[in-house]
Write a protein that holds these residues in place. Structure first.
Motif, short mmCIF file in Angstrom:
data_model
loop_
_atom_site.label_atom_id
_atom_site.label_comp_id
_atom_site.label_asym_id
_atom_site.label_seq_id
_atom_site.Cartn_x
_atom_site.Cartn_y
_atom_site.Cartn_z
N ARG A 197 -0.33 8.06 15.69
CA ARG A 197 -0.35 6.87 16.17
C ARG A 197 0.85 6.15 15.42
O ARG A 197 1.37 6.39 14.28
CB ARG A 197 -1.56 6.08 15.74
CG ARG A 197 -2.22 5.10 16.78
CD ARG A 197 -3.48 4.62 16.37
NE ARG A 197 -3.70 4.00 14.99
CZ ARG A 197 -4.68 3.47 14.34
NH1 ARG A 197 -5.91 3.62 14.96
NH2 ARG A 197 -4.42 2.65 13.35
N LEU A 227 0.47 4.76 -2.47
CA LEU A 227 0.39 5.82 -2.08
C LEU A 227 1.52 6.94 -2.66
O LEU A 227 1.36 8.04 -3.03
CB LEU A 227 0.54 6.11 -0.70
CG LEU A 227 -0.70 5.65 0.08
CD1 LEU A 227 -0.38 5.56 1.86
CD2 LEU A 227 -1.90 6.57 -0.07
N LYS A 228 2.78 6.13 -2.77
CA LYS A 228 3.94 6.91 -3.42
C LYS A 228 3.62 7.25 -4.83
O LYS A 228 3.93 8.27 -5.40
CB LYS A 228 5.29 6.01 -3.35
CG LYS A 228 6.12 6.21 -2.10
CD LYS A 228 7.33 5.35 -2.22
CE LYS A 228 7.96 4.95 -0.88
NZ LYS A 228 8.49 3.95 -0.83
N VAL A 233 -7.66 -0.27 13.21
CA VAL A 233 -6.71 -0.28 12.06
C VAL A 233 -7.57 -0.20 11.03
O VAL A 233 -8.42 -1.08 10.65
CB VAL A 233 -6.01 -1.28 12.13
CG1 VAL A 233 -4.92 -1.46 10.87
CG2 VAL A 233 -4.90 -1.26 13.18
N LEU A 234 -7.65 0.90 10.06
CA LEU A 234 -8.56 0.86 9.06
C LEU A 234 -8.06 0.08 7.77
O LEU A 234 -7.09 0.09 7.58
CB LEU A 234 -8.87 2.35 8.48
CG LEU A 234 -9.72 3.14 9.80
CD1 LEU A 234 -9.73 4.54 9.20
CD2 LEU A 234 -11.23 2.50 10.00
N HIS A 274 -4.67 9.70 14.08
CA HIS A 274 -4.44 9.38 12.70
C HIS A 274 -3.27 10.12 12.07
O HIS A 274 -2.64 9.63 11.12
CB HIS A 274 -5.56 9.93 11.63
CG HIS A 274 -6.89 9.15 11.76
ND1 HIS A 274 -8.27 9.68 11.92
CD2 HIS A 274 -7.00 7.88 12.46
CE1 HIS A 274 -9.13 8.54 11.87
NE2 HIS A 274 -8.18 7.43 12.44
N LYS A 284 1.12 11.78 1.06
CA LYS A 284 1.52 11.57 -0.27
C LYS A 284 2.06 13.06 -0.53
O LYS A 284 2.90 13.13 -1.68
CB LYS A 284 0.31 11.41 -0.97
CG LYS A 284 0.00 9.98 -1.16
CD LYS A 284 -1.14 9.62 -2.18
CE LYS A 284 -2.34 10.05 -2.13
NZ LYS A 284 -3.26 9.46 -2.80
N ASN A 321 -15.77 -2.79 6.64
CA ASN A 321 -16.53 -1.64 7.11
C ASN A 321 -15.62 -0.83 7.94
O ASN A 321 -14.97 -1.10 8.82
CB ASN A 321 -17.78 -2.34 7.96
CG ASN A 321 -18.71 -1.27 8.31
OD1 ASN A 321 -19.00 -0.54 7.30
ND2 ASN A 321 -19.50 -1.55 9.19
N THR A 322 -16.01 0.54 7.84
CA THR A 322 -15.27 1.44 8.45
C THR A 322 -16.47 1.69 9.55
O THR A 322 -17.61 1.75 9.23
CB THR A 322 -14.98 2.92 7.86
OG1 THR A 322 -15.99 3.09 7.33
CG2 THR A 322 -13.61 2.59 7.26
N PHE A 350 -10.28 6.33 16.10
CA PHE A 350 -9.02 6.60 16.09
C PHE A 350 -8.37 5.36 16.55
O PHE A 350 -7.03 5.34 16.71
CB PHE A 350 -8.54 7.64 16.86
CG PHE A 350 -9.01 7.64 18.28
CD1 PHE A 350 -8.11 7.54 19.16
CD2 PHE A 350 -10.48 7.96 18.69
CE1 PHE A 350 -8.50 7.23 20.40
CE2 PHE A 350 -10.62 7.93 19.97
CZ PHE A 350 -9.85 7.52 21.28
N GLY A 378 1.14 8.10 -5.90
CA GLY A 378 -0.21 9.23 -6.05
C GLY A 378 -1.41 8.31 -5.94
O GLY A 378 -2.52 8.75 -6.57
N GLY A 379 -1.43 6.91 -5.62
CA GLY A 379 -2.62 6.16 -5.53
C GLY A 379 -2.92 5.52 -6.59
O GLY A 379 -4.01 5.27 -6.87
N TYR A 434 0.74 -1.19 0.12
CA TYR A 434 -0.03 -0.14 -0.10
C TYR A 434 0.86 1.16 0.02
O TYR A 434 0.51 2.28 -0.65
CB TYR A 434 -0.77 -0.12 1.12
CG TYR A 434 -1.91 1.29 0.92
CD1 TYR A 434 -2.81 1.14 -0.07
CD2 TYR A 434 -2.25 1.91 2.04
CE1 TYR A 434 -3.79 2.23 -0.20
CE2 TYR A 434 -3.10 2.99 1.87
CZ TYR A 434 -3.91 3.06 0.91
OH TYR A 434 -4.85 3.98 0.67
N ALA A 435 1.92 1.37 0.87
CA ALA A 435 2.82 2.33 0.67
C ALA A 435 3.35 2.74 -0.60
O ALA A 435 3.54 3.98 -1.17
CB ALA A 435 3.99 2.09 1.64
#
Lengths: 286, 524
Positions: free
Chosen positions: B317, A44-45, A246-247, B314, B302, A234-235, A243, A47-48, A40-41
């Protein structure tokens, strides 16, 4: 087949157009697939946005597979899909065939009775009460028995049977076959396309079973795949408490999409041949 | 002859049926579920060394209880160490069902079907409706059996009102969290690069956002950076309204001894004009309305946005910091104080009447006093003392140690109790809890706890008869979006307010809010 050059050029463009539209359909699938395999990182790097994964990780998939509920949920889903579709086809065929024959007494009123259910239904709570009174609550059958015959698919099938030549029936009758034998030996073998189509509709419906499970099955051990995946992805309803949680990452969400669509996607090519096959090849010499 | 054939056909059909049925029994065996539903009810003692003390004359049979809540993330009972300990300590068999979605529908069918769970979660509106229909058990007589439900443990008189309808206590409401936990966070290295100071006023915030959009803070030569991002309408604009001294539109405030609706206040219109200006200059993330989950935080990490309105956890953590560093370790974020604006210095609005959960007991359970007694015992147990420690941190010696009477979390086993919040049905004493669980983040949450807030009273304001609050909310939010994007001129704002009063009967809402707050003694 192709004779002159003009036709060839024309065909080339047809194929080009078709190839483009196929790519347009495949592209989102490829994107989903790539994101599910990329750390996932990394996503994100970039730009998704990732189309060809550079580093491959099966983290998202192992995260799902190590969740003790997932394999069991697959079992539940496969069972309700297989058993449910078998029951659907059996009951729908047994109902559609007699309704397709003009000599059935009270054919009109029975049809009215059926079409009525397409327009009006009891609603959620009355249906729940019926399911409860029949003792199906908390059993796998609560996702199979209610809605075992879908009126719309029944009508499609009935129409198909009506289009089969009467002369086939008559020929079999002369040979001394009864109604059930005619259905089993003559009508069903000729109905592969419609059985495949309706069977596919039914099985996709079962595969995506969600609301029925939510309403009728409280026991988490009997929840089908879609409900369990939804639970993982589900969130929570209480953002102020989120908070600590872990989402799920986008990679995880994409992996869930793949896990839940891939099996049903694999089934398609095997049914494909029935869709294209001529329905009545060589049955009646015209 | 013919009949014979028919029989054969029937036999084939029967065979088909029996295949289907056997497939069923096969699957429940192969699916790994035992046919009995008691897999979860292995006595938890079978894993721990048998306690040597003989049980004093306790009823041998544990009380079976069912509980239903919305949400997800509960592990299977065999992995849920907290649930096992609760069941063992209270001699019960509590079964918690978590409903990931469509909770309301499921609750409705269960109640209409005459088989409600022994305890279930409701929101304010449901609690009021069910209580008025006589479906809920009045817990007022049982409060004397709950010695842990005291003001010292955070159940103040005002707080308990959140679980009341017409003065009767139907629920022990979840205790309050830190009022406002979100603040603006700014990309410190961008500020340094552009030679700017951290903003303290609304105008400085706009100036910094403008610089972030236009002066290429990431130095890639492209104009591809966003100023401010956040999570949805209120999760982005709330603090801007607060700087004008009002809550975001759609809330009930008290001003000069009167209940007022924030949308109607003059300052709200000024705030909307200001926000419209910011959007016009492109200072706010164009996708801010649809951001959800951690989208805003990710845009920050990003390197797309330089100012993020986000929760301290957020941003800080440990796992989030790790995520940030894996994307780009050369970034640092500074937590900002509340912005000072034309209306003073306020961080955001906080609903004094809101609570995260209300667990209620159906009236039908009156016939089983044993179950009611056990639930009362349970609610009391998790609200203080050893039970509170258990639902907060897990098992002593495995998940936490008491050092000078203070719990200290053991990091290695933290994952086993990651779902602990689910078991805190009546909440916790927030600061004590955060200090034990997130000790290293103390500066951030203590800072958030001290923020100046605007109090709103939505949670106490009942819905009047015969109106549809969802319609009003939908209309209001749609129009507000038009105003801030300039698709509807702000000259029409008075007309919009008139529609709220005429079509959506705002007066009724205000009257009933006012009556209720009088009754509760909040409005004098």
């Amino acid at each position: 087949m192709v004779t002159n050059r003009a036709e060839r050029i024309f065909l080339f463009f047809v194929y080009l157009l078709l190839a483009c539209s196929a790519l347009a359909v495949l592209f989102p699938l490829l994107y989903v697939f790539s994101v599910s395999l990329t750390p996932y990182a990394e996503v994100l790097k970039n730009g998704g946005f990732t189309i060809i994964p550079r580093n491959i990780t099966f983290e998202a998939y192992t995260a799902f597979m190590t969740d003790s509920n997932i394999p069991r949920a697959y079992g539940v889903t496969i069972f309700i899909t297989v058993a449910g579709t078998a029951l659907n086809l059996l009951l729908t065929t047994l109902m559609a065939y007699p309704l397709s024959r003009k000599r059935l007494p009270l054919r009109g009123p029975i049809m009215m009775f059926l079409v009525f259910t397409m327009l009006f239904n009891g609603g959620m709570i009355p249906t729940y009460l019926v399911v409860k009174a029949t003792g199906l609550i908390d059993s796998l059958w609560s996702m199979i028995v209610p809605g075992a015959v879908h009126t719309f698919y029944l009508l499609i099938m009935k129409t198909y049977f009506e289009n089969l030549p009467e002369s086939l029936d008559e020929a079999a009758k002369v040979d001394g076959a009864g109604d059930l034998r005619i259905l089993a030996m003559i009508v069903i073998p000729l109905s592969a396309p419609i059985l495949a189509t309706v069977g596919l509709f039914y099985s996709v419906g079962h595969w995506n079973e969600f609301l029925g499970a939510i309403l009728y099955v409280g026991d988490a051990g009997k929840h089908p795949l879609q409900v369990v995946l939804r639970g993982i992805l589900n969130t929570s309803q209480m953002p102020e408490l989120d908070f600590e949680r872990v989402l799920p990452t986008e990679s995880l969400q994409m992996a869930a999409v793949i896990l839940s669509t891939l099996p049903i996607l694999i089934v398609y090519p095997f049914i494909q041949k029935y869709f294209t096959q001529g329905a009545l090849l060589g049955s009646v010499k015209g | 002859m013919k009949r014979n054939r028919w029989r054969r056909q029937a036999a084939v059909m029967l065979l088909l049926f029996s295949m289907v049925v056997t497939a069923c029994s096969g699957s429940s065996g192969g699916g790994g579920t035992a046919p009995t539903d008691d897999a979860a009810e292995k006595p938890a003692g079978s894993e721990t060394p048998a306690a040597s003390e003989p049980a004093p004359a306790k009823p041998a049979e544990p009380v079976k209880l069912t509980m239903m809540r919305s949400g997800s993330g509960l592990p299977a009972p065999d992995k849920d160490v907290i649930l096992q300990a609760l069941n063992e300590n209270l001699n019960m068999e509590l079964e918690i069902t978590m409903v990931p979605s469509e909770y309301e529908q499921q609750l409705n069918v269960k109640i209409a079907g005459g088989s409600p769970p022994d305890a279930f979660q409701v929101n304010k509106l449901q609690m009021t409706q069910y209580a008025k229909q006589g479906l809920l058990l009045d817990l007022t007589p049982y409060l004397k059996d709950m010695p842990n439900v005291t003001p010292e443990n955070g159940f103040t008189e005002d707080h308990m009102k959140k679980g009341q309808v017409d003065g009767k206590q139907y629920s022990v409401p979840y205790r309050p969290l830190i009022p406002v936990q979100t603040t603006f966070w700014v990309r410190q290295d961008w500020l340094d690069k552009l030679g700017l100071k951290a903003p303290t006023t609304l105008d400085e915030l706009s100036a910094v956002a403008k610089a972030f959009v236009e002066e290429d803070p990431d130095g890639n030569g492209k104009k591809d950076t966003i100023g401010i991002t956040g999570n949805g309408f209120e999760g982005t604009l709330g603090p801007i309204f607060a700087a004008f001294g009002v809550a975001a539109p759609g809330h009930y405030m008290i001003q000069n001894g009167q209940v007022v609706y924030s949308t109607e206040l003059p300052a709200t219109r000024q705030a909307i004009e200001y926000i419209k200006g910011m959007i016009g200059q492109g200072l706010i993330d164009p996708e801010f309305l649809t951001n959800s989950g951690l989208a805003h935080q990710e845009k920050g990490f990003k390197g797309q946005a330089g100012i993020v309105y986000a929760h301290w956890a957020h941003m800080k953590r440990p796992d989030m910091v790790e995520k940030m560093n894996s994307i780009n370790p050369n970034q640092s974020w500074t937590q900002l104080d509340a912005m000072t604006g034309p209306g003073g210095k306020f961080a955001d609005a906080y609903d004094a009447g809101n609570t995260s959960y209300r667990m209620v007991i159906p009236k039908t359970l009156e016939k089983e006093p044993e179950k009611v007694g056990k639930l009362v015992e349970y609610f009391n147990y998790i609200s203080g003392g050893e039970g509170q420690l258990l639902v907060n941190f897990g098992l002593e010696g495995r998940h936490y140690n008491l050092v000078d009477g203070r719990p200290q979390v053991i990091e290695e086993t933290l994952a086993e109790v990651g779902h602990a919040t689910i078991h805190q049905m009546t909440g916790r004493k927030e600061l004590e809890y955060l200090n034990a669980r997130f000790g290293s983040l103390k500066p951030y949450f203590e800072f958030a706890n001290a923020l100046p807030i605007i109090t709103v009273y939505d949670g106490f304001s009942p819905i009047p008869e015969g109106v549809n609050p969802a319609d009003k909310a939908k209309f209001e939010s749609e129009e507000l979006v038009k105003f801030i994007y300039g698709t509807r001129p702000t000259d029409e704002f008075p007309a919009f307010l008139q529609t709220l009063r005429d079509t959506f009967q705002l007066e009724l809402y205000l009257t009933s809010a006012s009556d209720e707050l009088m009754k509760l003694g909040i409005l004098k």
